[in-house]
Design an enzyme around this catalytic site. Structure first.
Site, short mmCIF file in Angstrom:
data_model
loop_
_atom_site.label_atom_id
_atom_site.label_comp_id
_atom_site.label_asym_id
_atom_site.label_seq_id
_atom_site.Cartn_x
_atom_site.Cartn_y
_atom_site.Cartn_z
N TYR A 69 -4.74 13.77 -16.93
CA TYR A 69 -4.76 12.48 -16.24
C TYR A 69 -5.68 12.60 -15.03
CZ TYR A 69 -0.48 11.61 -18.97
OH TYR A 69 0.45 11.45 -19.97
N PHE A 214 4.84 5.21 -23.60
CA PHE A 214 4.58 3.79 -23.83
C PHE A 214 5.88 3.06 -24.17
CE2 PHE A 214 1.69 0.45 -26.03
CZ PHE A 214 1.49 -0.18 -24.82
N PRO A 215 6.93 3.24 -23.34
CA PRO A 215 8.25 2.71 -23.69
C PRO A 215 8.40 1.21 -23.52
CG PRO A 215 8.33 3.70 -21.53
CD PRO A 215 6.95 3.97 -22.07
N LEU A 216 7.46 0.56 -22.83
CA LEU A 216 7.64 -0.85 -22.49
C LEU A 216 7.06 -1.82 -23.52
CD1 LEU A 216 6.96 -0.85 -18.64
CD2 LEU A 216 9.09 -1.41 -19.79
N GLY A 219 5.31 -6.69 -27.28
CA GLY A 219 4.43 -7.47 -28.13
C GLY A 219 5.05 -8.77 -28.59
#
Length: 289
Positions: A69, A214-216, A219
């Protein structure tokens, strides 16, 4: 003395990683504290520092990062914001991904490179030992046994406390366990994407932490009138908060690490720890995909 409302992450409960590292289950993923393409410094460095410090104030005790990162800038930022680390804070980092340019990720699992990764992370994070070190990606050009074996050796040397894996199958997890105890798996998983359901179930059986990245993502599931949107309305919450609450209810081994670069968004995310879903709501949301 602080109250539960001051440290809402406490409401997510505790999971003990590797049998000796208790953390509050709702953690923080720091990837967004970099520039575009996960490259370079954050757009607002002062806000990034505030986010990290506020996360700990809110009761977050698991902070996830990686040498890729930035590269490197993210780990340095964490050390600047949080060192000396509170006794209950676990810094988890990852290695084995090289970054030739913004948005480009190339695995490198050669044992000598993994050693270089660990030594660099120790220095940047200002640590004598990394509590949780994760193989960021399996390198298909290097025998898997050599990659995991390198981390096992570094663990024997005391530079790593516990070993985790990322984006692996059940077969890879089982194979890795032949060489070193694996205490965590970090795979892509959320309400809308459940490709790794079998890995989660295996982790639950074995008491291994499952850290969804990417838990959120919600869509189309969050469209007005949807089951998710209606459940969010009932709880006076956002669909994203409900998606995090569902993860916490889905399995006791799940440790979500939502990320953000803004304090206000961080506070919204952590508030999800206090949302209590009924069994029926969990079942309804689990039926979505």
């Amino acid at each position: 003395m602080s109250s539960p409302s001051d440290r809402p992450a406490v409401a997510s409960g505790i999971f003990t990683i590797g049998g000796d590292l208790p953390v509050h289950r709702l953690g923080y993923g720091s990837m967004q504290l970099t520039g575009p393409g996960v490259w370079g410094e954050p757009a607002d460095r002062d806000e990034a520092i505030r986010v990290l410090r506020r996360a700990v104030e809110l009761g977050v005790t698991l902070v996830d990062t990686a040498d890729a990162y930035g590269p490197y800038t993210n780990e340095k930022l964490i050390a600047e914001a949080l060192h000396p680390y509170a006794d209950d804070v676990v810094i988890a980092t990852k290695g084995a991904n090289t970054r030739p340019s913004p948005g480009e990720w190339i695995p490198n699992g050669r044992p000598e490179y993994l050693r270089q990764c660990v030594e660099g992370s120790l220095q940047r994070l200002n640590l004598d030992r990394i509590d949780l070190y994760q193989l960021h990606r399996v390198d298909p050009t290097v025998p898997f046994a050599e990659q995991v074996g390198a981390l096992a050796q570094l663990r024997e040397e005391g530079k790593i406390r516990h070993v985790g894996l990322s984006e692996v199958t059940v077969d890879e997890l089982v194979e890795a366990q032949q060489y070193v105890p694996v205490v965590s798996v970090q795979n892509h998983y959320n309400l809308a994407e459940r490709k790794y359901e079998d890995v989660l179930e295996h982790c639950e059986r074995e008491g291994i932490a499952f850290i969804p990245w990417f838990p959120l993502a919600t869509g189309r599931l969050a469209q007005p009138g949807s089951i998710l949107a209606e459940a969010a309305d009932r709880h006076a919450a956002t669909p994203a908060q409900l998606a995090l609450a569902w993860l916490l209810h889905r399995s006791p081994v799940i440790l979500p690490i939502p990320g953000t670069s803004k304090v206000a968004h961080l506070e919204d995310n952590v508030a999800a720890a206090a949302i209590s879903l009924t069994d029926d709501e969990v079942a309804q949301l689990s039926a979505l995909s």
